[in-house]
Enzyme design. Structure first.
Site, mmCIF file in Angstrom:
data_model
loop_
_atom_site.group_PDB
_atom_site.id
_atom_site.type_symbol
_atom_site.label_atom_id
_atom_site.label_comp_id
_atom_site.label_asym_id
_atom_site.label_seq_id
_atom_site.Cartn_x
_atom_site.Cartn_y
_atom_site.Cartn_z
ATOM 1 N N LYS A 91 3.342 102.441 30.225
ATOM 2 C CA LYS A 91 1.943 102.322 30.637
ATOM 3 C C LYS A 91 1.011 103.000 29.641
ATOM 4 C CE LYS A 91 3.085 101.770 35.477
ATOM 5 N NZ LYS A 91 3.310 102.555 36.711
ATOM 6 N N LYS A 108 5.435 88.335 38.840
ATOM 7 C CA LYS A 108 4.005 88.245 39.062
ATOM 8 C C LYS A 108 3.253 87.848 37.809
ATOM 9 C CE LYS A 108 3.276 91.398 42.870
ATOM 10 N NZ LYS A 108 3.195 92.802 43.194
ATOM 11 N N LYS A 130 13.571 85.469 35.891
ATOM 12 C CA LYS A 130 13.341 85.326 37.324
ATOM 13 C C LYS A 130 11.854 85.226 37.612
ATOM 14 C CE LYS A 130 13.843 90.270 37.808
ATOM 15 N NZ LYS A 130 13.984 91.353 38.708
#
Ligand code: TRP
Length: 334
Positions: A115, A200, A197
Site C-alpha cells: 500500500k 474486484k 480467479k
C-alpha cells in the site's frame, strides 16, 4: 449442559461490489457458521480510512455491503452484523495494542509495503498499524476463529503475536485467534476470461457481480473464452473450458453437467449451448440475491435497525472484554 459456543469474528471491507468469488469464498461460509457459532461480522469502515480518506461514498458502500450480505443469507438476528465505527471500544483497545506493536514488524508487513508503494503521498500511521486495528477488532470479542482468505494470514499471525505479548505482560485475557475455513479449502471461483480467479479490481467483464442484471450476466457468460472444441476423444480439456465446468458446478444441476461432460468426451459439445445453459443458471442464482439486496438497500429504516441491533450486540461484548483488559492492565484505579 449447553457448552459455550466458539466465537467467530471477521471483517468485510466496504469497497466495491460483492462478486461470485466473494460469495463462494466467504459469505457462504459465514452463513453456515451462523448456525453453529457465536458470530461477529463487521463492516471495516475505519480500516477503509487508511486508503480512502474521502468519506463521501462511505455510507453508500456500508449500506451496500450490509444489504448484500443479508441478501446472501446472513441473518442479523443470529449474528452481530455491525459497523466498526459504531463500537468505540475498538479505538481504546487499538491504542493499548499499539504500545505492544513494534515499528520493525509493522514495517515488514507485506500489505503495508504494497500500500505504501501504491500511495506514496499518503503513507499514514494508520496504514502502518492496520494489523493492530484488525487485532483489536478480533480480540475485542475474544474470538478464536477468524474466517479469512490467504491474503490476511500474515495479519492473523501478527494478531497472535500481539495477543501473546499482551497475555504475557498483563495476564491471560485473550485466546489466540486462528484462521478458520470450516475445515475445507476455500472454493476458488475462476474468472470468465480463463485467467486467475474472479476479483474486484481486475477484468470487470470477467467477474460476475451479485449486482449484475440478467442481461449483463448473459453478456459476460456468452463472452467467456472457448475454442472450436475437441477433435478426438481423450483430448485433454483446456483450462478455460475446465473453468466453465467449475462455474457450472457452482450453479447448475448435476445432470446438466454430466450432459455437457458427455458431449465433450464424444467431441460433439457445442460451447454456445453450454454457455447459454450456464448463463441461465447464473441468472437463476444471482437474480434473486440481487433483488433481495436492492430491496434491503432501499429500506433505510430497516438498515438502520440492523446496524443499531448489531452495534448493541458488539458493544455488549466489547464492554465486557474492556473491563477485563483494564483490570489486567492495572488501569482500574477506582
Ligand atoms: N483486513 C481485512 C481485509 O482486508 C478486513 C478486516 C478488518 C478483518 N478487520 C478484520 C478481517 C478482523 C478479519 C478480522 O479483508
Amino acid at each position: 449442559m449447553q457448552l459455550k459456543k466458539d466465537i467467530v469474528m471477521s471483517g468485510i471491507r466496504p469497497t466495491g461490489f460483492l462478486h461470485l468469488g466473494n460469495y463462494f469464498g466467504a459469505v457462504r461460509n459465514y452463513v453456515r457458521m451462523q448456525e453453529e457459532y457465536q458470530c461477529f461480522f463487521m463492516v471495516a469502515d475505519l480500516h477503509s480510512l487508511t486508503t480512502h480518506p474521502d468519506t463521501q461514498d462511505l455510507r453508500q458502500h456500508v449500506s451496500r455491503v450490509i444489504a448484500e450480505n443479508i441478501a446472501c443469507g446472513l441473518d442479523p438476528d443470529k449474528v452481530a452484523l455491525y459497523c466498526q465505527s459504531h463500537v468505540r471500544e475498538t479505538a481504546e483497545l487499538y491504542l493499548y495494542l499499539n504500545m505492544l506493536a513494534y515499528m520493525g514488524e509493522l514495517e515488514k508487513t507485506t500489505t503495508f509495503k504494497d500500500k505504501a508503494r501504491l500511495q506514496p503521498d499518503n503513507v499514514n500511521a494508520g496504514l502502518l498499524t492496520y494489523p493492530v486495528l484488525m487485532t483489536a477488532d478480533i480480540i475485542l470479542h475474544r474470538a478464536s476463529l477468524v474466517p479469512v482468505g490467504k491474503d490476511q494470514e500474515q495479519h492473523l499471525e501478527m494478531a497472535r503475536n500481539f495477543v501473546k505479548r499482551f497475555n504475557h505482560r498483563y495476564g491471560e485475557v485473550f485466546p489466540e485467534p486462528a484462521a478458520f475455513n470450516f475445515g475445507e479449502d476455500l472454493l476458488k471461483v475462476p474468472s470468465l476470461d480463463g485467467s486467475g480467479k474472479m476479483s474486484k479490481s481486475e477484468n470487470q467483464l470477467a467477474t460476475l457481480y451479485l449486482a449484475d442484471d440478467d442481461e449483463m450476466i448473459r453478456k459476460k457468460v456468452m463472452k467467456s473464452k472457448t475454442d472450436s472444441g475437441p477433435l478426438s476423444p481423450g483430448t485433454p480439456m483446456p483450462d478455460f473450458i475446465e473453468n466453465l465446468f467449475l462455474l457450472m458446478k457452482l450453479v447448475s444441476a448435476p445432470e446438466v453437467i454430466d450432459h455437457f461432460k458427455g458431449t465433450y468426451q464424444a467431441c460433439t459439445i457445442r460451447y454456445g449451448d453450454m454457455k447459454k445453459q450456464l448463463a441461465e443458471d447464473m441468472v437463476a442464482f444471482i437474480g434473486p440475491i440481487r433483488e433481495r439486496a436492492e430491496r434491503i438497500r432501499n429500506d433505510s429504516s430497516y438498515l438502520r435497525q440492523v446496524m443499531e441491533q448489531g452495534a448493541e450486540k458488539a458493544r455488549a461484548s466489547a464492554r465486557e472484554t474492556m473491563l477485563a483488559v483494564r483490570e489486567a492492565m492495572g488501569l482500574n484505579y477506582y
